[in-house]
Design a protein around this motif. Structure first.
Motif, PDB file in Angstrom:
ATOM      1  N   LYS A   1       0.842  -1.208   0.000  1.00 10.05           N
ATOM      2  CA  LYS A   1       0.000   0.000   0.000  1.00 10.05           C
ATOM      3  C   LYS A   1       0.870   1.248   0.000  1.00 10.05           C
ATOM      4  O   LYS A   1       0.480   2.308  -0.447  1.00 10.05           O
ATOM      5  CB  LYS A   1      -0.868   0.013   1.263  1.00 10.05           C
ATOM      6  N   LYS A   2       2.091   1.106   0.545  1.00  9.40           N
ATOM      7  CA  LYS A   2       2.987   2.266   0.621  1.00  9.40           C
ATOM      8  C   LYS A   2       3.656   2.549  -0.711  1.00  9.40           C
ATOM      9  O   LYS A   2       4.440   3.492  -0.842  1.00  9.40           O
ATOM     10  CB  LYS A   2       4.036   2.039   1.709  1.00  9.40           C
ATOM     11  N   GLY A   3       3.408   1.702  -1.719  1.00  5.05           N
ATOM     12  CA  GLY A   3       3.858   2.035  -3.067  1.00  5.05           C
ATOM     13  C   GLY A   3       5.182   1.421  -3.499  1.00  5.05           C
ATOM     14  O   GLY A   3       5.835   1.955  -4.387  1.00  5.05           O
ATOM     15  N   TYR A   4       5.601   0.333  -2.874  1.00  2.86           N
ATOM     16  CA  TYR A   4       6.824  -0.330  -3.335  1.00  2.86           C
ATOM     17  C   TYR A   4       6.545  -1.820  -3.565  1.00  2.86           C
ATOM     18  O   TYR A   4       5.530  -2.352  -3.081  1.00  2.86           O
ATOM     19  CB  TYR A   4       7.970  -0.150  -2.322  1.00  2.86           C
ATOM     20  N   VAL A   5       7.421  -2.484  -4.303  1.00  2.00           N
ATOM     21  CA  VAL A   5       7.262  -3.920  -4.539  1.00  2.00           C
ATOM     22  C   VAL A   5       8.371  -4.657  -3.790  1.00  2.00           C
ATOM     23  O   VAL A   5       9.524  -4.219  -3.814  1.00  2.00           O
ATOM     24  CB  VAL A   5       7.427  -4.288  -6.037  1.00  2.00           C
ATOM     25  N   ASN A   6       8.006  -5.752  -3.162  1.00  2.00           N
ATOM     26  CA  ASN A   6       9.018  -6.567  -2.478  1.00  2.00           C
ATOM     27  C   ASN A   6       9.309  -7.805  -3.326  1.00  2.00           C
ATOM     28  O   ASN A   6       8.462  -8.674  -3.470  1.00  2.00           O
ATOM     29  CB  ASN A   6       8.520  -6.970  -1.088  1.00  2.00           C
ATOM     30  N   PHE A   7      10.523  -7.863  -3.909  1.00  2.00           N
ATOM     31  CA  PHE A   7      10.904  -8.973  -4.778  1.00  2.00           C
ATOM     32  C   PHE A   7      11.751 -10.024  -4.056  1.00  2.00           C
ATOM     33  O   PHE A   7      12.247 -10.941  -4.688  1.00  2.00           O
ATOM     34  CB  PHE A   7      11.688  -8.454  -5.988  1.00  2.00           C
ATOM     35  N   LEU A   8      11.961  -9.841  -2.753  1.00  2.00           N
ATOM     36  CA  LEU A   8      12.783 -10.844  -2.047  1.00  2.00           C
ATOM     37  C   LEU A   8      11.938 -12.061  -1.706  1.00  2.00           C
ATOM     38  O   LEU A   8      10.774 -11.929  -1.329  1.00  2.00           O
ATOM     39  CB  LEU A   8      13.367 -10.241  -0.765  1.00  2.00           C
ATOM     40  N   LEU A   9      12.526 -13.247  -1.842  1.00  2.00           N
ATOM     41  CA  LEU A   9      11.777 -14.475  -1.570  1.00  2.00           C
ATOM     42  C   LEU A   9      11.663 -14.708  -0.070  1.00  2.00           C
ATOM     43  O   LEU A   9      10.724 -15.317   0.411  1.00  2.00           O
ATOM     44  CB  LEU A   9      12.450 -15.667  -2.254  1.00  2.00           C
ATOM     45  N   SER A  10      12.636 -14.222   0.688  1.00  3.59           N
ATOM     46  CA  SER A  10      12.531 -14.267   2.148  1.00  3.59           C
ATOM     47  C   SER A  10      13.252 -13.033   2.694  1.00  3.59           C
ATOM     48  O   SER A  10      14.170 -12.520   2.040  1.00  3.59           O
ATOM     49  CB  SER A  10      13.181 -15.539   2.696  1.00  3.59           C
ATOM     50  N   PRO A  11      12.814 -12.543   3.867  1.00  2.00           N
ATOM     51  CA  PRO A  11      13.426 -11.316   4.394  1.00  2.00           C
ATOM     52  C   PRO A  11      14.925 -11.520   4.654  1.00  2.00           C
ATOM     53  O   PRO A  11      15.333 -12.613   5.042  1.00  2.00           O
ATOM     54  CB  PRO A  11      12.694 -11.055   5.706  1.00  2.00           C
ATOM     55  N   VAL A  12      15.702 -10.481   4.416  1.00  2.00           N
ATOM     56  CA  VAL A  12      17.147 -10.566   4.638  1.00  2.00           C
ATOM     57  C   VAL A  12      17.483  -9.773   5.888  1.00  2.00           C
ATOM     58  O   VAL A  12      17.022  -8.641   6.050  1.00  2.00           O
ATOM     59  CB  VAL A  12      17.893  -9.965   3.423  1.00  2.00           C
ATOM     60  N   LYS A  13      18.238 -10.407   6.798  1.00  2.00           N
ATOM     61  CA  LYS A  13      18.617  -9.680   8.012  1.00  2.00           C
ATOM     62  C   LYS A  13      19.837  -8.825   7.693  1.00  2.00           C
ATOM     63  O   LYS A  13      20.832  -9.309   7.164  1.00  2.00           O
ATOM     64  CB  LYS A  13      18.921 -10.683   9.132  1.00  2.00           C
ATOM     65  N   THR A  14      19.746  -7.550   7.969  1.00  2.00           N
ATOM     66  CA  THR A  14      20.833  -6.636   7.630  1.00  2.00           C
ATOM     67  C   THR A  14      21.024  -5.601   8.739  1.00  2.00           C
ATOM     68  O   THR A  14      20.079  -5.286   9.473  1.00  2.00           O
ATOM     69  CB  THR A  14      20.560  -5.928   6.264  1.00  2.00           C
ATOM     70  N   ASP A  15      22.253  -5.109   8.852  1.00  2.00           N
ATOM     71  CA  ASP A  15      22.526  -4.069   9.857  1.00  2.00           C
ATOM     72  C   ASP A  15      22.016  -2.705   9.401  1.00  2.00           C
ATOM     73  O   ASP A  15      22.035  -1.741  10.157  1.00  2.00           O
ATOM     74  CB  ASP A  15      24.037  -3.984  10.126  1.00  2.00           C
ATOM     75  N   TYR A  16      21.617  -2.624   8.127  1.00  2.00           N
ATOM     76  CA  TYR A  16      21.048  -1.362   7.630  1.00  2.00           C
ATOM     77  C   TYR A  16      19.594  -1.316   8.066  1.00  2.00           C
ATOM     78  O   TYR A  16      18.706  -1.800   7.382  1.00  2.00           O
ATOM     79  CB  TYR A  16      21.156  -1.302   6.113  1.00  2.00           C
TER      80      TYR A  16
END
Ligand SMILES: C[S@@+](CC[C@H](N)C(=O)[O-])C[C@H]1O[C@@H](n2cnc3c(N)ncnc32)[C@H](O)[C@@H]1O
Length: 288
Positions: free
Chosen positions: A42-57
């Motif tokens: 709804k916020k206007g972006y597409v998520n193309f990752l197959l699973s969430p990635v844990k990142t320090d960012y």
């Protein structure tokens, strides 16, 4: 609204799983011919990752990056990068063009560059930003709905071949094989890397007399020149004062990640007068 931009540019996308073309009928998802489906938030972006990635960012880091950006810390950098692009590639930007920021973080650099280039050349630019961090993309999509934002891995992008007139890659990792695939034949790759003295006051406070006490970008520049033909390299060097924003400066940079807590605290307690911004901007094109 980004959803409209996504629909208008649907031909730009290919499925990151099977490589097939994609469609969007209901503006709620993007689906490929093999029915691999990716949510259009709804916020206007597409998520193309197959699973969430844990990142320090994370959210806090991007919030600090945005505050530092809004304070004007990167303004001289973006002015000089825009000037260099106009000088070297102005004649390419007459029609509608697409710029991808690969590793865009919270999106401010892409938005600033588009604003600078539109102002100077009148070019009609569609911005596209991808980042592996959902938190960064969420912040970007909220503030800059006129661009297209995707949570995606820059090593396996959801784009068809030869899409982009320009790829920006600022202080982020590269994947030259993928950049080579998705950039147009006459496209420009703009990579910004830290110079030897980038944030040297912080580096010295955190890592003096350790193997992280100095840095050289020689290896990164060499790798770029192995994969793309270099058109120009320019050093951008200036100093800034960051008095009241010292905490955000410390939080926004991966330089802090390995630093001892007491060294970080010392910087926060005593501050730093000036901080050096030393960057190299490398412009390249495909090798023939
Ligand atoms: C130092 S930040 C720079 C962000 C932004 N370009 C800027 O200058 O503010 C590095 C960025 O690269 C992103 N990144 C790291 N690996 C990535 C990958 N494989 N695919 C996409 N983005 C990645 C991180 O999530 C982070 O936002």
């Amino acid at each position: 609204m980004a959803k409209i931009e996504i629909k208008e540019n649907i031909d730009m996308f290919r499925c990151p799983i099977c490589g097939k073309r994609m469609e969007t009928d209901d503006l709620k998802s993007i689906v490929c011919l093999n029915k691999h489906c990716f949510d259009l938030s709804k916020k206007g972006y597409v998520n193309f990752l197959l699973s969430p990635v844990k990142t320090d960012y994370d959210k806090k880091m991007f919030a600090s990056r945005r505050i530092i950006f809004d304070s004007g810390f990167f303004d001289p950098m973006m002015e000089q990068v825009s000037e260099l692009i106009i000088e070297k590639a102005h004649n390419k930007y007459v029609d509608k063009i697409k710029i991808l920021d690969a590793g865009c973080g919270e999106g401010s650099h892409l938005a600033q560059l588009i604003s600078n280039l539109c102002g100077e050349t009148g070019a009609n630019i569609q911005g596209v930003g991808i980042d592996i961090s959902k938190e960064g993309i969420q912040i970007a999509a909220r503030k800059y709905p006129e661009s297209i934002w995707c949570v995606a891995n820059l090593a396996k992008t959801p784009f068809t071949d030869k899409q982009f007139n320009m790829i920006l890659n600022i202080l982020s990792p590269s994947n030259y094989a993928e950049f080579n695939r998705i950039i147009k034949e006459d496209g420009i790759l703009v990579k910004i890397v830290p110079g030897d003295n980038y944030l040297k006051e912080l580096r010295s406070a955190f890592y003096k007399q350790t193997d992280k006490g100095t840095y050289s970008n020689e290896r990164v520049v060499k790798l770029f020149s192995d994969k793309f033909e270099i058109l120009a390299v320019r050093q951008i060097l200036y100093t800034m004062t960051v008095k009241e924003n010292i905490e955000h400066l410390v939080k926004m940079t991966p330089l802090s990640w390995g630093a001892a807590d007491e060294k970080i605290q010392k910087v926060l307690d005593y501050g730093l007068n000036n901080i050096t911004v030393d960057l190299s901007v490398i412009l390249g094109k495909k090798k023939s």
